[in-house]
Design an enzyme around this catalytic site. Structure first.
Site, PDB file in Angstrom:
ATOM      1  N   TYR A 602       0.849  -1.206   0.000  1.00 31.03           N
ATOM      2  CA  TYR A 602       0.000   0.000   0.000  1.00 31.03           C
ATOM      3  C   TYR A 602       0.874   1.242   0.000  1.00 31.03           C
ATOM      4  CZ  TYR A 602      -3.757  -3.081   1.643  1.00 31.03           C
ATOM      5  OH  TYR A 602      -4.684  -4.072   1.778  1.00 31.03           O
ATOM      6  N   LYS A 609       5.411  12.169  -1.181  1.00 33.30           N
ATOM      7  CA  LYS A 609       6.776  11.623  -1.135  1.00 33.30           C
ATOM      8  C   LYS A 609       6.750  10.125  -1.430  1.00 33.30           C
ATOM      9  CE  LYS A 609      10.286  11.220   2.366  1.00 33.30           C
ATOM     10  NZ  LYS A 609      10.441  11.391   3.806  1.00 33.30           N
ATOM     11  N   LYS A 613       8.047   7.458  -4.950  1.00 33.20           N
ATOM     12  CA  LYS A 613       8.901   6.262  -4.889  1.00 33.20           C
ATOM     13  C   LYS A 613       8.363   5.092  -5.714  1.00 33.20           C
ATOM     14  CE  LYS A 613      10.382   7.197  -0.117  1.00 33.20           C
ATOM     15  NZ  LYS A 613      11.780   7.561  -0.313  1.00 33.20           N
ATOM     16  N   ARG A 662      -6.608   1.491  -4.854  1.00 37.30           N
ATOM     17  CA  ARG A 662      -7.690   1.071  -3.960  1.00 37.30           C
ATOM     18  C   ARG A 662      -8.571   2.265  -3.647  1.00 37.30           C
ATOM     19  NH1 ARG A 662      -7.865  -2.217   1.851  1.00 37.30           N
ATOM     20  NH2 ARG A 662      -7.011  -0.321   2.807  1.00 37.30           N
ATOM     21  N   ILE A 829       2.776  -3.144   4.205  1.00 36.19           N
ATOM     22  CA  ILE A 829       2.493  -1.722   4.418  1.00 36.19           C
ATOM     23  C   ILE A 829       3.751  -0.879   4.358  1.00 36.19           C
ATOM     24  CG2 ILE A 829       0.295  -1.814   5.662  1.00 36.19           C
ATOM     25  CD1 ILE A 829       1.946  -2.017   8.259  1.00 36.19           C
ATOM     26  N   HIS A 830       4.864  -1.540   4.379  1.00 36.67           N
ATOM     27  CA  HIS A 830       6.137  -0.796   4.408  1.00 36.67           C
ATOM     28  C   HIS A 830       7.097  -1.458   3.425  1.00 36.67           C
ATOM     29  CE1 HIS A 830       9.876   0.901   6.046  1.00 36.67           C
ATOM     30  NE2 HIS A 830       9.112   1.838   6.628  1.00 36.67           N
ATOM     31  N   ASP A 877       1.221 -38.367  -6.872  1.00 43.09           N
ATOM     32  CA  ASP A 877       0.152 -38.545  -7.862  1.00 43.09           C
ATOM     33  C   ASP A 877      -0.184 -37.182  -8.467  1.00 43.09           C
ATOM     34  OD1 ASP A 877      -1.164 -37.378  -5.822  1.00 43.09           O
ATOM     35  OD2 ASP A 877      -2.568 -39.010  -5.436  1.00 43.09           O
TER      36      ASP A 877
HETATM   37  C1  ACO Z   1      -4.949  -2.463   7.793  1.00 39.52           C
HETATM   38  C2  ACO Z   1      -4.879  -1.691   6.569  1.00 39.52           C
HETATM   39  O1  ACO Z   1      -5.797  -1.162   6.126  1.00 39.52           O
HETATM   40  S1  ACO Z   1      -3.419  -1.682   5.767  1.00 39.52           S
HETATM   41  C3  ACO Z   1      -3.636  -0.589   4.492  1.00 39.52           C
HETATM   42  C4  ACO Z   1      -3.640   0.844   4.882  1.00 39.52           C
HETATM   43  N1  ACO Z   1      -2.401   1.250   5.434  1.00 39.52           N
HETATM   44  C5  ACO Z   1      -1.415   1.796   4.702  1.00 39.52           C
HETATM   45  O2  ACO Z   1      -1.567   2.004   3.534  1.00 39.52           O
HETATM   46  C6  ACO Z   1      -0.144   2.166   5.416  1.00 39.52           C
HETATM   47  C7  ACO Z   1       1.020   2.247   4.453  1.00 39.52           C
HETATM   48  N2  ACO Z   1       2.218   2.524   5.141  1.00 39.52           N
HETATM   49  C8  ACO Z   1       2.599   3.746   5.585  1.00 39.52           C
HETATM   50  O3  ACO Z   1       1.852   4.689   5.439  1.00 39.52           O
HETATM   51  C9  ACO Z   1       3.890   3.933   6.222  1.00 39.52           C
HETATM   52  O4  ACO Z   1       4.748   2.818   5.990  1.00 39.52           O
HETATM   53  C10 ACO Z   1       3.851   4.102   7.706  1.00 39.52           C
HETATM   54  C11 ACO Z   1       3.005   5.329   8.013  1.00 39.52           C
HETATM   55  C12 ACO Z   1       3.267   2.885   8.328  1.00 39.52           C
HETATM   56  C13 ACO Z   1       5.258   4.331   8.209  1.00 39.52           C
HETATM   57  O5  ACO Z   1       5.809   5.391   7.491  1.00 39.52           O
HETATM   58  P1  ACO Z   1       7.150   6.082   7.965  1.00 39.52           P
HETATM   59  O6  ACO Z   1       6.996   6.465   9.372  1.00 39.52           O
HETATM   60  O7  ACO Z   1       7.495   7.130   7.019  1.00 39.52           O
HETATM   61  O8  ACO Z   1       8.193   4.885   7.894  1.00 39.52           O
HETATM   62  P2  ACO Z   1       9.707   4.953   7.713  1.00 39.52           P
HETATM   63  O9  ACO Z   1      10.262   6.183   8.306  1.00 39.52           O
HETATM   64  O10 ACO Z   1      10.255   3.682   8.201  1.00 39.52           O
HETATM   65  O11 ACO Z   1       9.871   5.037   6.142  1.00 39.52           O
HETATM   66  C14 ACO Z   1      11.097   4.857   5.509  1.00 39.52           C
HETATM   67  C15 ACO Z   1      10.986   5.339   4.105  1.00 39.52           C
HETATM   68  O12 ACO Z   1      10.063   4.526   3.417  1.00 39.52           O
HETATM   69  C16 ACO Z   1       9.052   5.307   2.871  1.00 39.52           C
HETATM   70  N3  ACO Z   1       7.826   4.576   3.015  1.00 39.52           N
HETATM   71  C17 ACO Z   1       7.296   4.085   4.124  1.00 39.52           C
HETATM   72  N4  ACO Z   1       6.174   3.455   3.864  1.00 39.52           N
HETATM   73  C18 ACO Z   1       6.003   3.536   2.535  1.00 39.52           C
HETATM   74  C19 ACO Z   1       5.020   3.059   1.683  1.00 39.52           C
HETATM   75  N5  ACO Z   1       3.963   2.374   2.129  1.00 39.52           N
HETATM   76  N6  ACO Z   1       5.149   3.296   0.398  1.00 39.52           N
HETATM   77  C20 ACO Z   1       6.208   4.010  -0.061  1.00 39.52           C
HETATM   78  N7  ACO Z   1       7.161   4.472   0.685  1.00 39.52           N
HETATM   79  C21 ACO Z   1       7.052   4.249   2.004  1.00 39.52           C
HETATM   80  C22 ACO Z   1       9.032   6.564   3.678  1.00 39.52           C
HETATM   81  O13 ACO Z   1       8.487   7.612   2.939  1.00 39.52           O
HETATM   82  C23 ACO Z   1      10.462   6.750   3.998  1.00 39.52           C
HETATM   83  O14 ACO Z   1      11.077   7.348   2.920  1.00 39.52           O
HETATM   84  P3  ACO Z   1      12.354   8.282   3.141  1.00 39.52           P
HETATM   85  O15 ACO Z   1      13.390   7.434   3.748  1.00 39.52           O
HETATM   86  O16 ACO Z   1      12.667   8.769   1.775  1.00 39.52           O
HETATM   87  O17 ACO Z   1      11.895   9.331   4.060  1.00 39.52           O
HETATM   88  C1  PYR Z   2      -5.908  -4.419   4.800  1.00 36.49           C
HETATM   89  C2  PYR Z   2      -7.127  -4.106   5.458  1.00 36.49           C
HETATM   90  O1  PYR Z   2      -7.902  -3.334   4.925  1.00 36.49           O
HETATM   91  C3  PYR Z   2      -7.389  -4.756   6.705  1.00 36.49           C
HETATM   92  O2  PYR Z   2      -6.583  -5.572   7.158  1.00 36.49           O
HETATM   93  O3  PYR Z   2      -8.460  -4.494   7.250  1.00 36.49           O
END
Ligand code: ACO
Ligand code: PYR
Length: 897
Positions: A602, A609, A613, A662, A829-830, A877
């Site tokens: 995600y 930012k 990426k 999404r 997520i990361h 099998d």
């Molecule tokens: C249960 C659910 O519904 S899951 C689906 C919904 N949730 C999501 O989409 C969450 C997606 N993930 C994120 O938003 C983030 O990973 C977070 C908020 C959890 C953590 O983010 P940060 O605190 O910035 O993490 P961190 O500092 O370790 O990030 C390191 C690098 O990776 C990047 N990064 C982190 N997560 C992501 C990501 N999902 N996509 C792209 N890049 C990312 C950051 O921008 C950062 O870049 P930088 O070094 O150039 O600054």
């Molecule tokens: C990914 C998501 O939407 C959940 O785990 O609920």
């Protein structure tokens, strides 16, 4: 391929064809002349019968005529040049023993035969000679002979024109296919008995008075194109066509006008039925007919097939998903079972989709041996030897073509099982059916063979001797010869002396043409004496002997071409089989379209930012996220950024296999705003991803929102995929209905194709009131049920999120668990989670080696007739084979990045 079917009109006269009338008119005895004239007209009548049947039947084969005009040397009967088909001649000879004037008439009936076994009589042509007082008293004059001959030429040309103007030709001839209907014919030595229904039309194409009676050609054709499906369709119970035609003729006008039964349409409806019941439109076909504005609209057929019958495989079960692939093949014509033996045209058409009309002896043998092959449908491996191994010859060819490297598990060995039902376009065919038919109906047709080489209809010559010696017999043919012997057409072999001299095909063609040319002396009144005939024949033999090298050359070319064609066919077949039978491919027919989703990352679209990426992220699937990770206050910004990003990415090379988006759920009330904003982007995401799909009704709403905002073209973009999230107890329990509805939306309405399903574990836990734990036992039942449902529909199953970003060990453990349970990937997520997950969902090297060896071992045992065997201490099998193939293909696909 018949490239030679144009009709051109030459300048021959009766004398050129039959020789001059004798005795001369100056010394004529009137009685003798009368007698001679009668005989002569009888010859015309017989020849005309043959020619008119050829012309009419060939005109129903949907092949283009392309014969060059041969003026002024042409000696074609009735000044009409055409290429005779031996099969039609054989059928005429088989069906009728005497011709007019000895027989009262000869008629040819045409029928439309649907893939469901129903028959609709369409037209009948009748050639007759009827004497009356006027003709009996006619005196024959020498000039009459030439006049009549030219008149018959005109009649034949009229017949050719008329044959292209009847409703059958206009509406059906070009639309024949195994999936819909074909046209059959039947030759009778009497008046036709078929019923052409109400309002049928009749016309006399021509009527010529002569001393032996009025020579007449008549045509009658159907105008009401309806099949009454209350009549029992013909099947095995009919031994002869006569019975079939009587059954058809029993149609009553009333039964034809049943109201309330759904209509199907010749080119659309029937093929719908053949594809899959579940492919019928969701709305009633009556209320949603095909586009009447279409120039290709066909006449309506009446059918008693009902929607309720379709519903049995329409709905919730695995049948629905399977039916799509299975139905077309299952519903193809099975001629030997369904079509009465005296319907030769059906045989001709059979080969257009089975590959061969008449099997060679060794092919027959192979087929009878492969009856119990795991391929339960209709294809077998023809270049295998009797124990199921590929022949040395084929292996050699594959080596030549460097095809080994393309195969997922090394050189071709024994792959009896790897055949794709229905994929029999080259020399891969089901001979079991045609063999039976062939043996039953021994006729002069046995002297010729026709097969498909290189996907086109070609003729083959059967060499009896080489057949017995297991030699190659399939030959490319393209010629305008008018007999059973067809002249092959091959490109010249480079460097060969004969090549410079016009090529083997030209030389052989010229030789055969010269040998087959009509002898100079041909007169019914003067028999050819043995003194003339024998030296003539001897000269021909000598001519052939001198050209022995041409034949040798020809045979060598035939063998080489066939060997290469066949090898290509086998390789193609293997890949197709793999992609259709391996669950990893999640129902995607084409292996190239399979999208690996080991990890699905995600990227919150509100975070500029992170969006930047995306092109460098190596997750298999990247999801631009508008839902849970985006604050309510940032939704508008996220949408706008996502739309902009889609267009920006279109100029870049992305590392991922799939870029998805999404949106918000139906229940959030935000979906329409998401879609409206995203549709401003020029480029669609490769997949639309919709969370919290709780019911089929949610899907209907989703479809409606997309349809309203995306327009017809974009919503039916066949390359856009759909991924949905199951995140509640209700949705979990209703998964079969939800998944089948999504698949049906694609099938029936062209909505995005459902390709994967994601388990939203966090929302699920919230929904059922469970507490999240690191061991995840609270989700045990849900994950297992989820994966079973996905796989039942051949869909990818994506496992839950692991929210402890720093806990790599825990992530690896849970990923490993999911993979071993059957999940095809996991949400991340990361970026740091991507590599761990993708590595876990990638089979280790030793497992790939195990799988490769297993596949080889399986092939070996299969060819020896063993289904289960021991491999490295394990019982192996078929299910294990499929698991092994899953692994191999995932590796193949991922390493293609
Ligand atoms: C249960 C659910 O519904 S899951 C689906 C919904 N949730 C999501 O989409 C969450 C997606 N993930 C994120 O938003 C983030 O990973 C977070 C908020 C959890 C953590 O983010 P940060 O605190 O910035 O993490 P961190 O500092 O370790 O990030 C390191 C690098 O990776 C990047 N990064 C982190 N997560 C992501 C990501 N999902 N996509 C792209 N890049 C990312 C950051 O921008 C950062 O870049 P930088 O070094 O150039 O600054
Ligand atoms: C990914 C998501 O939407 C959940 O785990 O609920």
């Amino acid at each position: 391929m018949r490239t030679n079917s144009t009709t051109s009109f030459g300048s021959s006269s009766a004398d050129e064809v039959l020789g001059p009338m004798s005795p001369s008119s100056a010394t004529v005895d009137m009685n003798a002349l009368q007698q001679q004239g009668r005989k002569r007209i009888a010859v015309y009548a017989k020849t005309f019968t043959m020619r008119f049947i050829q012309c009419v039947v060939q005109s129903r084969m949907n092949e283009k005529f392309d014969l060059p005009c041969m003026l002024p040397q042409s000696r074609d009967w009735f000044n009409v040049r055409y290429s005779e088909m031996g099969e039609i001649t054989a059928q005429v000879k088989k069906s009728i023993s005497s011709y007019p004037p000895d027989a009262p008439c000869v008629s040819v009936d045409f029928f439309l035969y649907t893939h469901e076994g129903e028959i609709l009589p369409l037209e009948t042509w009748t050639f007759s000679i009827e004497s009356d007082e006027a003709t009996e008293s006619m005196a024959f004059h020498k000039e009459d002979d030439s006049t009549l001959y030219h008149q018959l030429g005109t009649l034949l040309k009229s017949c050719i024109c008329a044959a292209r103007m009847t409703p059958m030709h206009r509406n059906y001839v070009k639309k024949q296919s195994a999936e819909t209907f074909i046209i059959l014919y039947k030759v009778n030595s009497s008046e036709s008995q078929i019923d052409l229904g109400q309002d049928s039309k009749e016309m006399v194409i021509g009527s010529l008075p002569s001393v032996i009676g009025n020579i007449r050609l008549r045509l009658a054709y159907r105008t009401k194109m309806q099949i009454d499906r209350t009549i029992t369709p013909p099947g095995n119970q009919y031994d002869s066509f006569q019975q079939v035609s009587i059954a058809s003729a029993g149609t009553t006008p009333d039964s034809r006008h049943n109201v309330g039964t759904p209509m199907s349409f010749c080119d659309d409806g029937i093929s719908h039925f053949s594809v899959s019941p579940s492919s019928l439109p969701i709305t009633s076909p009556v209320s949603s007919p095909p586009d009447f504005g279409s120039p290709y609209r066909s006449p309506v057929f009446k059918t008693s097939r009902s929607r309720s019958a379709s519903a049995t495989s329409d709905g919730d079960s695995i049948c629905s998903a399977d039916a799509v692939s299975a139905s077309p093949r299952q519903n193809k014509f099975f001629h030997s079972q369904m079509i009465p033996s005296n319907m030769p045209f059906a045989n001709l058409l059979t080969m257009s989709y089975t590959g061969t009309l008449y099997p060679l002896k060794e092919e027959k043998k192979e087929f009878s041996q492969s009856d119990d092959s795991p391929c339960d449908n209709d294809v077998n491996n023809c270049n295998m030897n009797n124990s199921g191994n590929y022949t040395d010859e084929l292996k050699e060819t594959l080596k030549d073509l460097s095809l080994h490297d393309d195969l997922p598990f090394g050189p071709l060995e024994t792959r009896n099982d790897l055949c794709e039902p229905g994929e029999s376009k080259k020399t891969l065919f089901n001979l079991n059916e045609v063999v039976g038919e062939r043996e039953e109906n021994s006729s002069p047709v046995e002297m010729s063979q026709r097969t498909i080489v290189g996907g086109e209809m070609e003729n083959t010559v059967k060499d009896e001797e080489s057949t017995q010696n297991n030699e190659e017999n399939v030959i490319n043919i393209s010629d305008d010869e008018d007999s059973f012997v067809k002249i092959p057409s091959f490109g010249p072999i480079a460097g060969d002396a004969t090549a410079e001299n016009g090529g083997v095909d030209t030389q052989l063609g010229e030789l055969l043409a010269s040998c087959k040319a009509m002898p100079e002396i041909l007169s019914f009144s003067e028999p050819i004496s043995a003194d003339v005939l024998i030296p003539n024949i001897m000269t021909h033999f000598e001519e052939f002997s001198r050209h022995q090298c041409v034949f040798d050359q020809f045979v060598a070319e035939v063998r080489e071409t066939h060997r290469k064609e066949f090898a290509r066919g086998v390789v193609q077949m293997r890949w197709t089989w793999l992609s259709r039978n391996v669950s990893q491919f999640a129902g995607v027919r084409d292996a190239a379209k399979y999208v690996p989703r080991r990890s699905l990352l995600y990227v919150p679209a509100s975070n500029e930012k992170m969006l930047a990426k995306v092109p460098r992220i190596q997750a298999d699937c990247v999801v631009l996220e508008l839902e849970d990770s985006v604050a309510m206050t940032a939704k508008t910004k996220a949408r706008q950024q996502a739309a902009k990003a889609l267009d920006t990415y279109s100029n870049e090379r992305l590392e991922c296999f799939e870029l998805g988006l999404r949106v918000n759920s139906v229940s959030s009330g935000l979906l329409e705003d998401d879609v409206k904003e995203i549709c401003k982007a020029e480029h669609l995401p490769q997949a639309f991803m919709v969370p919290k799909v709780d019911s089929p009704e949610d899907l209907a709403t989703i479809f409606d929102i997309f349809r309203t905002n995306y327009g017809a073209t974009r919503i039916t973009d066949t390359n856009t995929r759909l991924v949905i999230w199951i995140e509640s107890a209700r949705a979990l329990l209703d998964m079969p209905r939800i998944l089948s509805s999504a698949l049906n939306l694609h099938r029936n309405s062209g909505f995005f194709k459902l390709d994967a399903v994601v388990f939203g574990s966090d929302d699920y836990c919230a929904d059922i009131g469970a507490t999240r734990s690191s061991h995840g036992t609270e989700n045990l039942f849900a994950r297992q049920k989820f994966v079973a449902c996905c796989k039942a529909f051949q869909l990818q199953a994506i496992d839950s999120v692991y929210i402890d970003i720093k806990d790599t060990d825990g992530l690896r453990r849970q990923s490993d668990e999911g993979r071993s349970w059957g999940f095809t990937g996991k949400q991340t997520i990361h970026p740091s989670q991507v590599a761990v997950v993708q590595e876990t969902f990638m089979p280790p090297g030793e497992k790939v080696e195990w799988a490769t060896e297993l596949v080889h071992a399986y092939s070996q045992h299969e060819s020896e007739g063993k289904g289960a065997f021991q491999f490295r201490g394990q019982m192996i099998d078929r299910p294990l084979l499929l698991q092994a193939l899953n692994l191999i293909q995932l590796v193949e696909r991922v390493s293609s990045r």
